[in-house]
Scaffold this active site. Structure first.
Site, short mmCIF file in Angstrom:
data_model
loop_
_atom_site.label_atom_id
_atom_site.label_comp_id
_atom_site.label_asym_id
_atom_site.label_seq_id
_atom_site.Cartn_x
_atom_site.Cartn_y
_atom_site.Cartn_z
N GLU A 62 37.57 35.78 34.62
CA GLU A 62 38.65 35.98 33.76
C GLU A 62 39.93 36.14 35.05
OE1 GLU A 62 38.59 40.11 32.25
OE2 GLU A 62 36.46 40.07 31.87
N GLU B 36 32.10 42.54 36.29
CA GLU B 36 32.88 43.66 37.09
C GLU B 36 32.13 45.02 37.57
OE1 GLU B 36 36.34 44.48 34.61
OE2 GLU B 36 36.71 42.18 34.33
#
Length: 507
Positions: free
Chosen positions: A395, A187
């Site tokens: 995710e 991320e």
């Protein structure tokens, strides 16, 4: 699973459905080789924060300096990893995504390797592969050693590119015979915004309400160095290891599904600008060798430049894109004005309204509406705008708050998962080269933004029990049934119907 839960699943999930728009799918509808898994990260799962040579990471420093919940013990995966691998086996996972703690493997950030840390990861990876579970390893999940932050400012200094590459070299050398999937940075966009624009995550730097930082420049410097570090690691792997090990190296980003608030031209342009700033910020350099034009035009000299050599190094350096996706946002154009203050948000020239019942930004709230169309839209956008690279959804999941009884019977999580997996299947059928889907998370963890207040796990962890007992939730049974070939029926109300026949001794 007890008899009551057996009855709940059997009765509630096989009742006839009267919705107008049924869609039936099973695991066999996905392409051969499509990987289903789950995940965790080192600081959120391992615990043992000061054991066997591990030194503090920036997360340790951040949470302890602010007296916040911490990952000192977390799920104690460092000691309970064999038990947790057995849960993965019983669930039927193909793969497990986890990260390696730089502070545990190389405590000073550079120099000697910690033999006990090395042995832990070797043991854990061996346990996974012995049981047929593919390791997906993230090298950096927000947690470089505090020693490097103190010495030269961490990601603000290009020195870290060399140190990160050396860390990756150790990982490739020691674990690469069993690990074929490496994500360099987790991320990257959210780590950068949270840590250097907002100051709400480590290292806690910003222009407002932080002890130090510069929100107008540091996010762009850090993101630039992340990309260069990734490219350096990717080049190392391709030159030194890929021929022998045959693996792949990818890059991770947080992907929000954007939609315009109105049909006006301004809001449509603003929506594209949101995609450029949040996604193109990293995907642009990785695919085309430079940042999106709108970022160059808006940010000007505050946005670093790639040299010609760096541009070629970064371009094409990612074998796949790792996506984190949870929510959608409505985009509204903001009329330009000069307030004397600039940061990432003012540079975007937009406001985002997240599709949550809560009015806060809360990306990970359990009040967020299910928006599977946003997942499909993100995958379609990446396909059309960035050459349809291989994608792994590393995710996706839903938090649910409440006591054990509410957690155990987590039907809202089941409803969420079934419609999002269906959205992934639809995207794949429309040509997206998506190759895997990982539920966040295998078990309840220390959540980086919420401590122990949010529960994403398929398995409940009793954090008040010294043994940190794990118990399957209804969603663990649902996911296991899906992975083992049961058919999911979707209707307009999002209720799953599965022919499940669990005995009271299941799990």
């Amino acid at each position: 699973m007890d008899l009551v839960l057996s009855l709940i699943i059997t009765i509630s999930l096989v009742l006839p459905f009267t919705g107008r728009c049924n869609h039936v799918y099973s695991r066999s509808d996905f392409p051969e080789g499509f990987s289903f898994g789950s995940g965790a990260s080192s600081y959120q799962w391992e615990g043992a924060a000061d054991e066997d040579g591990r030194t503090p990471s920036i997360w340790d420093t951040y949470v302890h300096s602010r007296n916040l919940d911490n990952g000192d013990i977390a799920c104690d995966g460092y000691h309970k990893y064999k038990e947790d691998v057995q849960l993965m086996v019983e669930t039927g996972l193909d793969a497990f995504k986890f990260s390696i703690s730089w502070s545990r493997l190389i405590p000073n950030g550079r120099g000697p390797v910690n033999p006990k840390g090395l042995q832990f990861y070797k043991n854990f990876i061996q346990q996974l592969v012995t049981h047929g579970i593919e390791p997906h390893v993230t090298l950096y999940h927000y947690d470089h050693p505090q020693a490097l932050e103190d010495e030269y400012g961490g990601w603000l200094n290009r020195t870290i590119i060399k140190d990160f590459t050396a860390f990756a070299d150790v990982c490739f050398r020691e674990f690469g015979s069993h690990v074929k999937f490496w994500t360099t940075i987790n991320e990257a966009n959210i780590f950068t915004i949270g840590g250097y624009n907002d100051g709400i995550t480590p290292p806690g730097r910003c222009s407002r309400n932080c002890l130090s930082g510069n929100s107008s420049s540091e996010p762009y410097i850090v993101s630039h160095n992340l990309l260069l570090a990734h490219a350096s690691v990717s080049r190392l792997y391709r030159q030194k290891y890929k021929g022998m090990q045959g693996g792949s190296v990818g890059f991770g980003l947080f992907a929000i599904g954007f939609s315009p608030s109105t049909s006006s031209k301004d809001d449509e342009i603003a929506t594209q600008r949101a995609r450029d700033f949040y996604l193109g910020w990293t995907l642009g350099p990785l695919v085309y060798g430079d940042y999106p034009y709108v970022m160059r035009r808006t940010i000007g000299s505050r946005l670093p430049y790639f040299s010609e050599e760096e541009s070629e190094l970064v371009k094409g350096s990612s074998d796949f894109v790792g996506i984190t996706h949870y929510t959608a946002a409505i985009v509204t154009n903001v009329k330009p004005y000069f307030s004397g203050y600039s940061d990432f948000y003012s540079d975007t020239g937009i406001t985002l309204t997240y599709l949550c019942n809560d009015s806060s930004t809360g990306l990970l709230l359990d009040t967020c509406d299910d928006t599977p169309w946003a997942m499909e839209g993100v995958l379609e956008y990446i396909k059309q705008s960035y050459g349809n690279p291989p994608v792994y959804i590393l995710e996706n999941g839903k938090p649910i708050k409440g006591d054990f009884q509410l957690q155990e019977k987590d039907t809202p999580r089941i409803e969420y998962l079934q419609v999002y997996i269906a959205a992934v299947l639809k995207a794949v059928r429309n040509g997206s080269d998506t190759r895997g889907y990982f539920i966040w998370s295998l078990m309840d963890l220390y959540e980086l933004l919420d401590g122990y207040g949010s529960s994403f796990g398929l398995y409940y962890v009793n954090f008040t029990d010294p043994h940190l007992t794990r118990s399957p939730k209804l969603s663990a049974h649902w996911y296991s049934a899906f992975l083992k070939g049961e058919t999911t029926v979707l209707g307009s109300h999002g209720i799953a119907q599965l022919q499940i026949n669990f005995s009271s001794s299941s799990f």
